[in-house]
Write a protein that holds these residues in place. Sequence first.
Motif, PDB file in Angstrom:
ATOM      1  N   GLY A  55     -42.764  53.564  14.959  1.00 16.23           N
ATOM      2  CA  GLY A  55     -42.746  52.761  13.326  1.00 16.23           C
ATOM      3  C   GLY A  55     -43.383  53.972  12.484  1.00 16.23           C
ATOM      4  N   ILE A  56     -42.825  55.159  12.229  1.00 15.37           N
ATOM      5  CA  ILE A  56     -43.098  55.754  11.128  1.00 15.37           C
ATOM      6  C   ILE A  56     -41.256  56.212  11.070  1.00 15.37           C
ATOM      7  N   ILE A  57     -40.344  56.736  12.138  1.00 18.74           N
ATOM      8  CA  ILE A  57     -39.242  56.739  12.499  1.00 18.74           C
ATOM      9  C   ILE A  57     -39.002  55.628  11.620  1.00 18.74           C
ATOM     10  N   VAL A  58     -38.321  54.588  12.194  1.00 19.44           N
ATOM     11  CA  VAL A  58     -38.262  53.358  11.340  1.00 19.44           C
ATOM     12  C   VAL A  58     -38.194  52.828   9.795  1.00 19.44           C
ATOM     13  N   VAL A  59     -39.654  53.193   9.652  1.00 22.09           N
ATOM     14  CA  VAL A  59     -39.979  52.900   8.212  1.00 22.09           C
ATOM     15  C   VAL A  59     -39.457  53.698   7.665  1.00 22.09           C
ATOM     16  N   GLY A  60     -39.198  55.158   7.321  1.00 20.74           N
ATOM     17  CA  GLY A  60     -39.052  56.532   7.164  1.00 20.74           C
ATOM     18  C   GLY A  60     -37.451  56.573   7.229  1.00 20.74           C
ATOM     19  N   ALA A  61     -36.588  55.846   7.573  1.00 23.42           N
ATOM     20  CA  ALA A  61     -34.897  55.914   8.209  1.00 23.42           C
ATOM     21  C   ALA A  61     -34.917  54.660   7.509  1.00 23.42           C
ATOM     22  N   VAL A  62     -35.665  53.337   7.051  1.00 22.81           N
ATOM     23  CA  VAL A  62     -35.350  52.331   5.972  1.00 22.81           C
ATOM     24  C   VAL A  62     -35.344  52.789   4.503  1.00 22.81           C
ATOM     25  N   LEU A  63     -36.608  53.376   4.629  1.00 28.44           N
ATOM     26  CA  LEU A  63     -36.456  54.239   3.577  1.00 28.44           C
ATOM     27  C   LEU A  63     -35.983  55.052   2.764  1.00 28.44           C
ATOM     28  N   PHE A  64     -35.462  55.853   3.393  1.00 28.21           N
ATOM     29  CA  PHE A  64     -34.650  57.166   3.116  1.00 28.21           C
ATOM     30  C   PHE A  64     -33.890  57.499   1.627  1.00 28.21           C
ATOM     31  N   PRO A  65     -32.779  56.467   1.594  1.00 31.32           N
ATOM     32  CA  PRO A  65     -32.620  56.668  -0.362  1.00 31.32           C
ATOM     33  C   PRO A  65     -33.655  55.784  -1.165  1.00 31.32           C
ATOM     34  N   GLU A  66     -34.792  55.983  -0.806  1.00 32.29           N
ATOM     35  CA  GLU A  66     -35.666  55.924  -2.012  1.00 32.29           C
ATOM     36  C   GLU A  66     -36.436  57.156  -1.987  1.00 32.29           C
ATOM     37  N   PHE A  67     -36.423  57.953  -1.056  1.00 30.66           N
ATOM     38  CA  PHE A  67     -37.396  59.362  -0.186  1.00 30.66           C
ATOM     39  C   PHE A  67     -36.288  59.618  -1.183  1.00 30.66           C
ATOM     40  N   SER A  68     -35.159  59.644  -1.307  1.00 27.51           N
ATOM     41  CA  SER A  68     -33.942  60.829  -1.769  1.00 27.51           C
ATOM     42  C   SER A  68     -34.033  60.394  -3.214  1.00 27.51           C
ATOM     43  N   ASP A  69     -34.285  59.637  -3.849  1.00 30.74           N
ATOM     44  CA  ASP A  69     -33.949  59.528  -5.237  1.00 30.74           C
ATOM     45  C   ASP A  69     -35.932  59.816  -5.313  1.00 30.74           C
ATOM     46  N   PHE A  70     -36.025  61.153  -6.578  1.00 30.65           N
ATOM     47  CA  PHE A  70     -37.441  61.152  -6.269  1.00 30.65           C
ATOM     48  C   PHE A  70     -37.374  61.230  -8.121  1.00 30.65           C
TER      49      PHE A  70
ATOM     50  N   ILE B  18     -30.654  53.109  14.229  1.00 32.07           N
ATOM     51  CA  ILE B  18     -32.070  53.720  13.482  1.00 32.07           C
ATOM     52  C   ILE B  18     -33.363  53.183  14.892  1.00 32.07           C
ATOM     53  N   MET B  19     -32.714  52.084  14.890  1.00 35.25           N
ATOM     54  CA  MET B  19     -34.256  51.220  16.373  1.00 35.25           C
ATOM     55  C   MET B  19     -33.918  52.093  17.451  1.00 35.25           C
ATOM     56  N   THR B  20     -32.769  52.570  18.268  1.00 29.58           N
ATOM     57  CA  THR B  20     -32.585  52.608  19.281  1.00 29.58           C
ATOM     58  C   THR B  20     -32.831  54.451  19.272  1.00 29.58           C
ATOM     59  N   GLY B  21     -32.776  54.865  17.961  1.00 27.62           N
ATOM     60  CA  GLY B  21     -32.970  56.890  18.246  1.00 27.62           C
ATOM     61  C   GLY B  21     -34.518  56.396  17.650  1.00 27.62           C
ATOM     62  N   ALA B  22     -35.201  55.094  17.551  1.00 33.52           N
ATOM     63  CA  ALA B  22     -36.471  55.824  17.763  1.00 33.52           C
ATOM     64  C   ALA B  22     -37.106  55.122  18.529  1.00 33.52           C
ATOM     65  N   GLY B  23     -36.185  54.547  19.689  1.00 36.67           N
ATOM     66  CA  GLY B  23     -36.510  54.181  20.295  1.00 36.67           C
ATOM     67  C   GLY B  23     -36.609  55.081  21.616  1.00 36.67           C
ATOM     68  N   ILE B  24     -35.489  56.711  21.490  1.00 37.75           N
ATOM     69  CA  ILE B  24     -35.228  57.136  22.358  1.00 37.75           C
ATOM     70  C   ILE B  24     -36.258  58.261  22.341  1.00 37.75           C
TER      71      ILE B  24
ATOM     72  N   ALA C 250     -33.563  46.884  22.590  1.00 32.90           N
ATOM     73  CA  ALA C 250     -33.695  44.787  22.548  1.00 32.90           C
ATOM     74  C   ALA C 250     -34.777  44.421  21.506  1.00 32.90           C
ATOM     75  N   CYS C 251     -35.420  45.461  21.282  1.00 35.07           N
ATOM     76  CA  CYS C 251     -35.876  45.007  19.732  1.00 35.07           C
ATOM     77  C   CYS C 251     -35.970  44.567  18.903  1.00 35.07           C
ATOM     78  N   TYR C 252     -34.413  45.603  18.607  1.00 33.20           N
ATOM     79  CA  TYR C 252     -33.223  45.338  17.545  1.00 33.20           C
ATOM     80  C   TYR C 252     -32.417  43.317  17.955  1.00 33.20           C
ATOM     81  N   LEU C 253     -32.354  43.530  18.737  1.00 29.69           N
ATOM     82  CA  LEU C 253     -31.241  42.686  18.977  1.00 29.69           C
ATOM     83  C   LEU C 253     -31.708  41.206  19.149  1.00 29.69           C
ATOM     84  N   GLY C 254     -33.152  41.535  19.826  1.00 29.36           N
ATOM     85  CA  GLY C 254     -34.020  40.393  19.539  1.00 29.36           C
ATOM     86  C   GLY C 254     -34.791  39.807  17.889  1.00 29.36           C
TER      87      GLY C 254
END
Length: 168
Positions: free
Chosen positions: A22-37, A119-125, A94-98
């Motif tokens: 969850g931390i990885i997915v949220v961090g990766a999805v919000l990365f554009p917002e994190f990069s523009d402080f 992102i989902m596959t990497g977070a799963g790994i 599987a979570c993403y394709l669901g």
Amino acid sequence: MSLIGRLFVILFGFLAACLVAGIIVVGAVLFPEFSDFADSQIDPSALNVILGFGFIFLSGFALLPATIVVLITEAFYIRSVLAYALGGGIVGLACYLGLIPFDPDTLRFDGIVRRHLEIMTGAGIVAGLVYWMIAGRNAGAWREPRRPLTPPPPLSSHSPAPPPPPAS
């Protein structure tokens, strides 16, 4: 290790893996917002809420596929870190394709976003690796018989002799 204890270890490993994913997915999805402080700061309480929802979301979707992976690895004593990384990647996929609509006429998924799939596959790994560190290294340990207690060391020859039995 008893079966009940093993179930608690598996549950704790699953929850920790979901938290990390969850931390990885949220961090990766919000990365554009994190990069523009430069525009504004991110509210920490809002980030905590987003992380909580990410954890709940991933744990709910990953429960069934992760349970299948856990059952297979426990049944066949699979303790390889590579197996858990591969299983976690499959669970993330599987979570993403669901969540993506499937068109049965063309047998294709409609609307796959490659970045989200990665992102989902990497977070799963990573979640599979976290689960392996907590519970996977001892898969199937609950079925191994307990080791017998070691007998006490023999008495040395310099020890005093036992007292003679009482005379009757």
